[in-house]
Design a protein around this motif. Structure first.
Motif, PDB file in Angstrom:
ATOM      1  N   SER A 261       0.814  -1.216   0.000  1.00 45.98           N
ATOM      2  CA  SER A 261       0.000   0.000   0.000  1.00 45.98           C
ATOM      3  C   SER A 261       0.849   1.269   0.000  1.00 45.98           C
ATOM      4  CB  SER A 261      -0.952   0.010   1.205  1.00 45.98           C
ATOM      5  OG  SER A 261      -0.235   0.039   2.422  1.00 45.98           O
ATOM      6  N   SER A 262       1.935   1.278   0.778  1.00 43.87           N
ATOM      7  CA  SER A 262       2.760   2.488   0.837  1.00 43.87           C
ATOM      8  C   SER A 262       3.454   2.752  -0.494  1.00 43.87           C
ATOM      9  CB  SER A 262       3.800   2.378   1.963  1.00 43.87           C
ATOM     10  OG  SER A 262       4.698   1.318   1.727  1.00 43.87           O
ATOM     11  N   ALA A 263       3.889   1.692  -1.181  1.00 48.00           N
ATOM     12  CA  ALA A 263       4.550   1.867  -2.481  1.00 48.00           C
ATOM     13  C   ALA A 263       3.601   2.482  -3.497  1.00 48.00           C
ATOM     14  CB  ALA A 263       5.079   0.522  -2.984  1.00 48.00           C
ATOM     15  N   ILE A 264       2.399   1.966  -3.588  1.00 44.56           N
ATOM     16  CA  ILE A 264       1.432   2.473  -4.570  1.00 44.56           C
ATOM     17  C   ILE A 264       0.961   3.869  -4.200  1.00 44.56           C
ATOM     18  CG2 ILE A 264      -0.903   2.149  -5.484  1.00 44.56           C
ATOM     19  CD1 ILE A 264      -0.355  -0.872  -5.417  1.00 44.56           C
ATOM     20  N   PHE A 265       0.585   4.056  -2.947  1.00 41.15           N
ATOM     21  CA  PHE A 265       0.064   5.346  -2.489  1.00 41.15           C
ATOM     22  C   PHE A 265       1.106   6.454  -2.634  1.00 41.15           C
ATOM     23  CE2 PHE A 265      -0.691   8.265   1.196  1.00 41.15           C
ATOM     24  CZ  PHE A 265      -1.853   8.838   0.735  1.00 41.15           C
ATOM     25  N   GLU A 266       2.318   6.221  -2.154  1.00 39.53           N
ATOM     26  CA  GLU A 266       3.353   7.264  -2.194  1.00 39.53           C
ATOM     27  C   GLU A 266       3.850   7.540  -3.609  1.00 39.53           C
ATOM     28  OE1 GLU A 266       6.512   6.652   0.625  1.00 39.53           O
ATOM     29  OE2 GLU A 266       5.114   6.089   2.220  1.00 39.53           O
ATOM     30  N   GLU A 267       3.931   6.497  -4.444  1.00 38.35           N
ATOM     31  CA  GLU A 267       4.401   6.728  -5.813  1.00 38.35           C
ATOM     32  C   GLU A 267       3.370   7.477  -6.654  1.00 38.35           C
ATOM     33  OE1 GLU A 267       7.562   6.402  -6.768  1.00 38.35           O
ATOM     34  OE2 GLU A 267       7.649   5.970  -4.632  1.00 38.35           O
ATOM     35  N   ILE A 268       2.106   7.226  -6.419  1.00 44.12           N
ATOM     36  CA  ILE A 268       1.068   7.985  -7.125  1.00 44.12           C
ATOM     37  C   ILE A 268       1.144   9.459  -6.722  1.00 44.12           C
ATOM     38  CG2 ILE A 268      -1.428   8.416  -7.195  1.00 44.12           C
ATOM     39  CD1 ILE A 268      -1.866   5.437  -7.394  1.00 44.12           C
ATOM     40  N   LEU A 269       1.290   9.717  -5.436  1.00 47.02           N
ATOM     41  CA  LEU A 269       1.343  11.107  -4.966  1.00 47.02           C
ATOM     42  C   LEU A 269       2.623  11.818  -5.405  1.00 47.02           C
ATOM     43  CD1 LEU A 269       0.032  10.946  -1.276  1.00 47.02           C
ATOM     44  CD2 LEU A 269      -1.229  11.512  -3.340  1.00 47.02           C
ATOM     45  N   LEU A 270       3.768  11.184  -5.146  1.00 45.42           N
ATOM     46  CA  LEU A 270       5.064  11.852  -5.347  1.00 45.42           C
ATOM     47  C   LEU A 270       5.537  11.825  -6.789  1.00 45.42           C
ATOM     48  CD1 LEU A 270       6.683  13.236  -3.023  1.00 45.42           C
ATOM     49  CD2 LEU A 270       5.021  11.572  -2.191  1.00 45.42           C
TER      50      LEU A 270
ATOM     51  N   PHE B 288       8.319  -0.972  -3.283  1.00 43.16           N
ATOM     52  CA  PHE B 288       7.754  -2.143  -2.599  1.00 43.16           C
ATOM     53  C   PHE B 288       8.851  -3.096  -2.152  1.00 43.16           C
ATOM     54  CE2 PHE B 288       6.785  -6.657  -3.129  1.00 43.16           C
ATOM     55  CZ  PHE B 288       5.837  -6.829  -2.128  1.00 43.16           C
ATOM     56  N   ALA B 289       9.745  -3.449  -3.076  1.00 39.00           N
ATOM     57  CA  ALA B 289      10.786  -4.434  -2.766  1.00 39.00           C
ATOM     58  C   ALA B 289      11.726  -3.931  -1.679  1.00 39.00           C
ATOM     59  CB  ALA B 289      11.568  -4.777  -4.032  1.00 39.00           C
ATOM     60  N   TRP B 290      12.055  -2.632  -1.740  1.00 40.55           N
ATOM     61  CA  TRP B 290      12.941  -2.037  -0.732  1.00 40.55           C
ATOM     62  C   TRP B 290      12.329  -2.176   0.662  1.00 40.55           C
ATOM     63  CZ3 TRP B 290      17.742   0.427  -0.620  1.00 40.55           C
ATOM     64  CH2 TRP B 290      18.016   1.175   0.530  1.00 40.55           C
ATOM     65  N   ASN B 291      11.074  -1.742   0.813  1.00 40.22           N
ATOM     66  CA  ASN B 291      10.411  -1.789   2.126  1.00 40.22           C
ATOM     67  C   ASN B 291      10.163  -3.221   2.592  1.00 40.22           C
ATOM     68  OD1 ASN B 291      10.363   0.968   2.296  1.00 40.22           O
ATOM     69  ND2 ASN B 291       8.192   1.201   1.887  1.00 40.22           N
ATOM     70  N   PHE B 292       9.688  -4.067   1.672  1.00 40.44           N
ATOM     71  CA  PHE B 292       9.350  -5.445   2.039  1.00 40.44           C
ATOM     72  C   PHE B 292      10.593  -6.226   2.448  1.00 40.44           C
ATOM     73  CE2 PHE B 292       8.714  -9.940   0.908  1.00 40.44           C
ATOM     74  CZ  PHE B 292       7.624 -10.221   1.717  1.00 40.44           C
ATOM     75  N   THR B 293      11.655  -6.107   1.675  1.00 36.91           N
ATOM     76  CA  THR B 293      12.896  -6.823   1.984  1.00 36.91           C
ATOM     77  C   THR B 293      13.476  -6.350   3.314  1.00 36.91           C
ATOM     78  OG1 THR B 293      13.369  -7.002  -0.382  1.00 36.91           O
ATOM     79  CG2 THR B 293      15.182  -7.445   1.114  1.00 36.91           C
ATOM     80  N   GLN B 294      13.426  -5.043   3.528  1.00 37.70           N
ATOM     81  CA  GLN B 294      14.009  -4.465   4.738  1.00 37.70           C
ATOM     82  C   GLN B 294      13.329  -4.958   6.004  1.00 37.70           C
ATOM     83  OE1 GLN B 294      15.600  -0.085   5.728  1.00 37.70           O
ATOM     84  NE2 GLN B 294      13.412  -0.119   5.359  1.00 37.70           N
ATOM     85  N   THR B 295      12.010  -4.985   5.963  1.00 37.93           N
ATOM     86  CA  THR B 295      11.300  -5.317   7.201  1.00 37.93           C
ATOM     87  C   THR B 295      10.864  -6.778   7.272  1.00 37.93           C
ATOM     88  OG1 THR B 295       9.510  -4.662   8.675  1.00 37.93           O
ATOM     89  CG2 THR B 295       9.046  -4.526   6.338  1.00 37.93           C
ATOM     90  N   ALA B 296      10.228  -7.301   6.217  1.00 40.44           N
ATOM     91  CA  ALA B 296       9.707  -8.672   6.266  1.00 40.44           C
ATOM     92  C   ALA B 296      10.824  -9.698   6.281  1.00 40.44           C
ATOM     93  CB  ALA B 296       8.795  -8.923   5.069  1.00 40.44           C
ATOM     94  N   ILE B 297      11.839  -9.506   5.432  1.00 43.42           N
ATOM     95  CA  ILE B 297      12.910 -10.493   5.315  1.00 43.42           C
ATOM     96  C   ILE B 297      13.999 -10.290   6.362  1.00 43.42           C
ATOM     97  CG2 ILE B 297      14.596 -11.542   3.768  1.00 43.42           C
ATOM     98  CD1 ILE B 297      11.618 -11.851   2.939  1.00 43.42           C
ATOM     99  N   TYR B 298      14.499  -9.055   6.486  1.00 43.34           N
ATOM    100  CA  TYR B 298      15.642  -8.816   7.371  1.00 43.34           C
ATOM    101  C   TYR B 298      15.248  -8.356   8.770  1.00 43.34           C
ATOM    102  CZ  TYR B 298      18.321  -9.341   3.096  1.00 43.34           C
ATOM    103  OH  TYR B 298      18.868  -9.839   1.936  1.00 43.34           O
ATOM    104  N   GLY B 299      13.959  -8.121   8.991  1.00 43.41           N
ATOM    105  CA  GLY B 299      13.488  -7.794  10.338  1.00 43.41           C
ATOM    106  C   GLY B 299      13.935  -6.451  10.870  1.00 43.41           C
ATOM    107  N   ALA B 300      14.202  -5.509   9.963  1.00 43.45           N
ATOM    108  CA  ALA B 300      14.664  -4.183  10.380  1.00 43.45           C
ATOM    109  C   ALA B 300      13.506  -3.185  10.393  1.00 43.45           C
ATOM    110  CB  ALA B 300      15.752  -3.689   9.426  1.00 43.45           C
ATOM    111  N   ASN B 301      13.689  -2.085  11.111  1.00 44.85           N
ATOM    112  CA  ASN B 301      12.706  -1.005  11.083  1.00 44.85           C
ATOM    113  C   ASN B 301      12.670  -0.390   9.687  1.00 44.85           C
ATOM    114  OD1 ASN B 301      12.492  -1.510  13.773  1.00 44.85           O
ATOM    115  ND2 ASN B 301      13.202   0.492  14.461  1.00 44.85           N
TER     116      ASN B 301
END
Length: 291
Positions: A134-143, A212-225
């Motif tokens: 949701s953040s990837a789609i929402f922010e990319e449409i706006l920005l 999407f991939a940046w955020n998902f990989t960072q938090t879902a895979i690597y467990g980072a904030n």
């Protein structure tokens, strides 16, 4: 000049188009998430699955709203959401976003400041999946879809890139655990990269996939904030320690120096390719002089 022409000029003034677009998209996205959250309230599904469904549907509605809004507002074909080459743009974007984030974490790991505490059930990726989608789609449409695209039409690619990247960084100053350094880093690494991705591809699928991939990989895979936000459920529970400039601290690895460097290098490369493709838009005053 009659009132009809004055009204038309005001409605099609770039700032008006930006304000109208952002107001409608933000309002619809918030309303749809609120209503869908109430509709899907049930004991049959877990909260994680409900949130994922709500995020997916509200994001799809946001895309549809953007397409129809600017199709009739600007009376044009919405090429930035064209399905031509969509598989290529999505796959390349996901690859670029995942690799950039993995390299960022790898630097921290080799320094001995990233460790795995536990590996959790696969369903623990659901909260991050919904958030990243949701953040990837929402922010990319706006920005990129609204702000960058409309500014670029008048001021050219480079000025639009600077403005959209700056605003992207400033908006993230509002996030938890943020700082001026984190905001500047995000403006450079993500604001420039995602804008350059749009310039190169001339569609929104490519920057959406990277985001999407940046955020998902960072938090879902690597467990980072991610952008100062921590999720209670991730595939890997990790421990990150060390200097804030090197690890990003509580803001997350995207606040690190290496994330900024990797994002900047990718941005420069995409802008180089955009030049070769002839995708750089000149500001209106240079176009007027040339013609």
């Amino acid at each position: 000049m009659n009132n009809k022409n004055i009204t038309r000029k005001i409605l099609h003034f770039p700032l008006t188009k930006i304000i109208v677009g952002i107001s409608i998209i933000v309002g619809l996205f918030a309303l749809s998430k609120n209503l869908l959250g109430k509709i899907f309230q049930t004991n049959l599904l877990s909260n994680d699955l409900i949130n994922l469904i709500v995020n997916i549907i509200s994001s799809i509605l946001t895309i549809v709203a953007y397409i129809y809004l600017y199709k009739y507002y600007e009376k044009r074909k919405i090429t930035e959401f064209s399905t031509n080459g969509i598989a290529k743009n999505l796959s390349l974007g996901i690859l670029l976003g995942a690799v950039a984030q993995s390299l960022t974490i790898l630097v921290i790991y080799f320094a001995g400041e990233y460790s795995i505490v536990s590996v959790n059930p696969i369903l623990y990726i659901l909260p991050a999946l919904g958030m990243a989608f949701s953040s990837a789609i929402f922010e990319e449409i706006l920005l990129r879809g609204i702000l960058f695209r409309i500014v670029e039409e008048k001021l050219g690619s480079y000025i639009a890139l600077f403005i959209s990247a700056l605003i992207f960084g400033l908006l993230h100053l509002l996030n938890p655990n943020s700082s001026l350094i984190a905001g500047i880093g995000l403006a450079i690494q993500a604001g420039l990269l995602l804008g350059a991705a749009y310039i190169y591809s001339r569609n929104l699928w490519f920057p959406i996939a990277i985001h999407f991939a940046w955020n998902f990989t960072q938090t879902a895979i690597y467990g980072a904030n991610v952008s100062g936000n921590a999720l209670s459920k991730t595939l890997i529970t990790s421990r990150i320690s060390g200097s804030e400039w090197f690890t990003g601290g509580q803001f997350g690895p995207e606040g690190s120096i290496q994330a900024t460097v990797f994002g900047l290098l990718a941005s420069v490369f995409l802008l180089f390719l955009s030049h070769k493709k002839g995708n750089i838009v000149k500001p209106y005053w240079k176009t007027t002089i040339t013609s």
